[in-house]
Design a protein around this motif. Structure first.
Motif: not given
Length: 377
Positions: A186-201
């Motif tokens: 349910e969150m829409l991010f601009r792709a070139n501003r995003a980072i991956k921060v979590n793999r546990s949720n």
């Protein structure tokens, strides 16, 4: 697949929640270039995502399509109609290369006038890099390209795939969005501003320096108009190559300085990304950074400085250590992510720019990837 008009997507002129007002509702307007969304699958579903008894019998090429065909919710009222296409070589996202990025960009270019928007199903591990690359490759993009995926295998009843795909289809049907985005939970991010921060949720991505373009508000999905990129005035084109090499070096306590010097001396890369501390600080002991940058300057390599911090922009003028880097010819990456920094360097060199031109153009916003000086976002 048939569908009915969308009635849950709203656009607001500010970030505040608003009462349901039909005047605010964003209906799926008539689109003469095509009423469907194209859902493109890049993802290889590996055996470790399948139950043991399925591993020997599953058809990996049709696995994703079979899941979609069995899912009745994708044909319910309110879900935009869509077609499905798979790239020639399905891969784990960790195996995606610039050649895969270009193949995807060319597929979207080829199908551009047949569909109102695009959804790309991909693994989450390298989704940021792939989506960021597409944001640069697709020049004058006037339609939404929404990357999504799932963290729970799609053949399990509690998978997050179905919900993510449905929401991605909704956003891909919105003509107000004309950029590459990432949609998860349910969150829409601009792709070139995003980072991956979590793999546990189920919310693996964040956007540390730019707000989400859309969020849930009172049970409805709200797109925040001031955050959207303006519609382009030119025609879509794919005009750059991203196969230029960029060397990334991360500083750390006791980092092997001689190895860094050898890497810069021997690299075939056109640019070097240094992941430094804080606002762009690097060790000054024994003149290490001066020697490193002098070697890079001798070879006319572009040196860009990123920060290892998740939040906060690079400002080389803030401390003496940073000023030394700037005086030696390094350029700060501002609030660009590490992925965007490397891919933007590839893009600028891919346009045929000289090192001097890359340095002068590096901090100019091209796809909303960096905040202009003085921005309050």
């Amino acid at each position: 697949m048939s569908s009915h008009p969308l009635n849950m997507l709203y656009i607001y002129d500010d970030g505040r929640a608003a009462a349901h007002n039909p005047a605010n509702e964003l209906a799926l307007e008539e689109d003469t270039s095509g009423s469907k969304v194209l859902l493109i699958n890049m993802r290889s579903y590996q055996s470790d995502l399948l139950e043991q008894e399925q591993q020997s019998v599953v058809d990996r090429c049709s696995f994703f399509v079979d899941i979609l065909d069995r899912n009745e919710d994708l044909r319910k009222r309110g879900v935009p109609p869509f077609d499905v296409e798979q790239v020639n070589s399905l891969k784990l996202s960790a195996d995606h290369t610039p050649e895969d990025w270009m193949q995807l960009a060319q597929l979207i270019r080829l199908k551009y006038h047949e569909y109102r928007g695009f959804v790309v199903e991909s693994g989450s591990d390298n989704m940021v890099s792939t989506a960021t690359a597409l944001s640069f490759l697709l020049e004058n993009l006037g339609k939404p390209v929404i990357f999504t995926g799932s963290l729970i295998p799609g053949n399990r009843i509690y998978t997050d795939m179905k919900r993510n795909i449905i929401l991605a289809l909704l956003f891909a049907s919105c003509s107000q969005v004309c950029e590459v985005c990432i949609l998860f939970d349910e969150m829409l991010f601009r792709a070139n501003r995003a980072i991956k921060v979590n793999r546990s949720n189920l919310r693996p991505f964040d956007s540390p320096h730019f707000p989400p373009i859309a969020t849930m508000q009172g049970g409805s999905l709200a797109i925040h108009r001031p955050l959207l990129l303006p519609h382009p005035t030119g025609r879509l084109r794919v005009c750059a190559q991203l196969n230029v090499k960029v060397l990334t070096l991360e500083l750390g306590p006791g980092a092997p300085s001689e190895s860094f010097l050898v890497a810069v001396e021997k690299t075939a890369a056109s640019a070097v990304v240094l992941r430094c501390y804080g606002s762009g600080n690097a060790p000054t002991r024994n003149g290490f950074m001066k020697r490193l940058l002098a070697l890079a300057r001798k070879r006319d390599l572009v040196v860009a400085i990123c920060t290892q911090n998740r939040y906060g922009a690079v400002n080389l003028a803030e401390y003496e250590a940073g000023r030394q880097l700037m005086e030696a010819g390094a350029i700060g990456a501002g609030d660009m992510t590490q992925e965007t920094t490397a891919i933007k360097l590839k893009y600028l060199f891919g346009l045929g720019m000289s090192p001097a031109q890359v340095r002068s153009s590096f901090l100019t916003p091209l796809r909303g990837e960096v905040s202009p000086p003085g921005s309050k976002l």
